[in-house]
Structures are given as structure tokens and as C-alpha cells.
Design an enzyme around this catalytic site. Structure first.
Site, short mmCIF file in Angstrom:
data_model
loop_
_atom_site.label_atom_id
_atom_site.label_comp_id
_atom_site.label_asym_id
_atom_site.label_seq_id
_atom_site.Cartn_x
_atom_site.Cartn_y
_atom_site.Cartn_z
N VAL A 155 4.65 2.61 0.71
CA VAL A 155 5.74 2.71 -0.26
C VAL A 155 5.17 2.85 -1.66
CG1 VAL A 155 7.77 1.56 -1.23
CG2 VAL A 155 7.22 1.29 1.19
N VAL A 163 0.87 -1.18 0.00
CA VAL A 163 0.00 0.00 0.00
C VAL A 163 0.91 1.22 0.00
CG1 VAL A 163 -2.05 -0.98 1.06
CG2 VAL A 163 -0.20 -0.16 2.51
N SER A 164 0.42 2.31 -0.60
CA SER A 164 1.29 3.46 -0.78
C SER A 164 0.94 4.68 0.05
CB SER A 164 1.28 3.88 -2.26
OG SER A 164 -0.03 4.18 -2.68
N THR A 165 -0.23 4.73 0.66
CA THR A 165 -0.62 5.92 1.41
C THR A 165 -0.77 5.62 2.89
OG1 THR A 165 -3.01 5.58 1.23
CG2 THR A 165 -1.93 6.72 -0.60
N GLN A 182 -4.18 4.12 3.83
CA GLN A 182 -4.31 2.69 3.58
C GLN A 182 -3.58 1.87 4.63
OE1 GLN A 182 -2.83 2.86 -0.53
NE2 GLN A 182 -4.72 1.87 -1.18
#
Length: 236
Positions: free
Chosen positions: A58, A19-21, A24
Site C-alpha cells: 500500500v 510496505v508499498s511494493t 517488499q
């Protein structure tokens, strides 16, 4: 390219999620959805899930600087597992070039790569075909990027933009070079004088050459200095 290693049972798999945020990561919704999809596929195929590796918060722009992905790849390339599975292709990479590289690594080392959302499975004939298509598309993208860069540089040059790093030579040194040339001294002689005087080059070096003096003469800073001197002389 990864070297050939011991090939594990393709039914022994490792999963990768990302997940990037921050939202999330905090909510867990993104990770839960990916893990549920992978878990269902593991049960359907009768796989053995060795471990799930997760990069939280990331970006997927590149496969670099992702510790969990590096561990997952190490697991399949060392022979601990035979398949790397992701719920969605964009969790693995959003870069065509990176994804093509991973598919090539999988084929070279003999491990399998599965992306559930697109039905990608490089152990199948359809997956092999897709891998070749992706590799060709990646090569095309590299050539397009290279051509765009070349065209952009050519356009800047045609517009009179001077490329490369700007000169950081002090005005006094520019005046010294200009005086030397107006006195009929050669580039090599001017370079020798500057070196003997301990004057740093434009890049901070200690030894001048005829070509480095010529580069200064051809620079925008030198041209601007000459215009300034001429303007001052005209006002006197």
C-alpha cells in the site's frame, strides 16, 4: 478531529508497519526490519505490545484507504492502547498534511505517537514543540497550494484559456441561439423556447435560464460556430 476518549496506559502500545511494493511484500525484508526496530524499542522501554497492524503493498502517499492503519488508530482512540509506534515516519505517511493531522489527533485524544527513526514522541516537551511546528508547516503548505492554484488559474485566464467544462451543446442548438439573438430576442425568451422544445442544457438539465443561454453565448464553442458560419457565408 477525533473526540476525547478513554486514555489508556502509554506503555500499552500498538505498532504499525507498511510496505508499498510487491517485492517488499514477497521478500518480507521491509517488514522484518520495521518489526525488529519496534521489537527492540518495546524491550528497551518495557512496553507491552498489544498488536502489530500491517498494510502490505500500500502506498504511503495518503493515510486514506489503509485498513490496517485505520484499525491501529481505532485501537488508540478507543483506549485499547495508549501509544501508536512506527519504525519510520514515512511508513506512517509521506504527506506533511496527513502527519500534522495525526499529531493533532494524538494530542486531542490523549494518546501518544512515536516514530523511532526521527525520535518523535508527542508525550515529551520536544514532541509537543515538534507537533506545533508541524501544524504550522502544514498550514503554510495548504496556503502555498491554494496560492499556486489561484496563480495557475489566473495565468490561464490571462492567456485566453476558457476555464470550466466545455460546452456539449449540439451545433443545431448553437445555431438556434445565434438566430434568436440576431432576431433581437431576449435571453429569457430564447431560454423559454429551448425549455418548451425539450432541448437539454449543456449539463443535461431540462430547464434553460437567461444566464445559461448567456453562458453558451460566451463559450468557445459558440464563438467557433459563428466563425464557421461566417467562413461558409464568405465562400458562397
Amino acid at each position: 478531529m477525533a473526540k476525547k476518549s478513554k486514555v489508556a496506559d502509554p506503555g500499552v502500545v500498538v505498532a504499525y508497519t507498511r510496505v508499498s511494493t510487491g517485492d517488499q511484500v514477497a521478500s518480507g525484508a521491509g517488514l522484518d526490519s520495521q518489526q525488529d526496530s519496534i521489537g527492540a524499542e518495546v524491550s528497551r522501554r518495557g512496553w507491552t505490545l498489544l498488536e502489530t497492524y500491517t498494510d502490505a503493498g500500500v502506498s504511503g502517499k495518503s493515510i486514506a484507504n489503509r485498513p490496517a492503519l485505520a484499525e491501529a488508530l481505532e485501537a488508540v482512540e478507543s483506549g485499547q492502547a495508549g501509544t501508536l509506534v512506527v519504525a519510520k515516519l514515512d511508513r506512517l505517511s509521506r504527506s506533511l498534511l496527513d502527519f500534522a493531522e495525526l499529531m493533532a489527533r494524538a494530542q486531542c485524544s490523549g494518546w501518544n505517537l512515536v516514530a523511532l527513526d526521527l525520535g518523535i514522541d508527542v508525550s515529551t516537551p520536544a514532541g509537543e514543540f515538534l507537533a506545533s511546528v508541524m501544524a504550522s508547516a502544514a498550514q503554510w503548505e495548504r496556503r502555498i497550494i491554494g496560492q499556486r492554484t489561484k496563480d495557475a488559474l489566473a495565468a490561464k485566464k490571462a492567456a485566453g484559456v476558457r476555464l470550466g467544462r466545455p460546452s456539449v451543446v449540439p451545433a443545431g442548438v448553437l445555431d438556434r441561439i445565434a438566430h434568436g439573438r440576431s432576431s433581437g430576442r431576449s435571453l429569457r425568451a430564447i431560454a423559454a423556447d429551448l425549455t418548451a422544445a425539450g432541448v437539454p442544457t449543456a449539463r443535461g438539465g431540462t430547464a434553460w435560464s437567461g444566464s445559461s443561454v448567456q453562458a453558451i453565448i460566451a463559450s468557445q464553442a459558440f464563438a467557433d460556430r459563428l466563425r464557421t458560419d461566417r467562413g461558409t457565408a464568405a465562400r458562397l
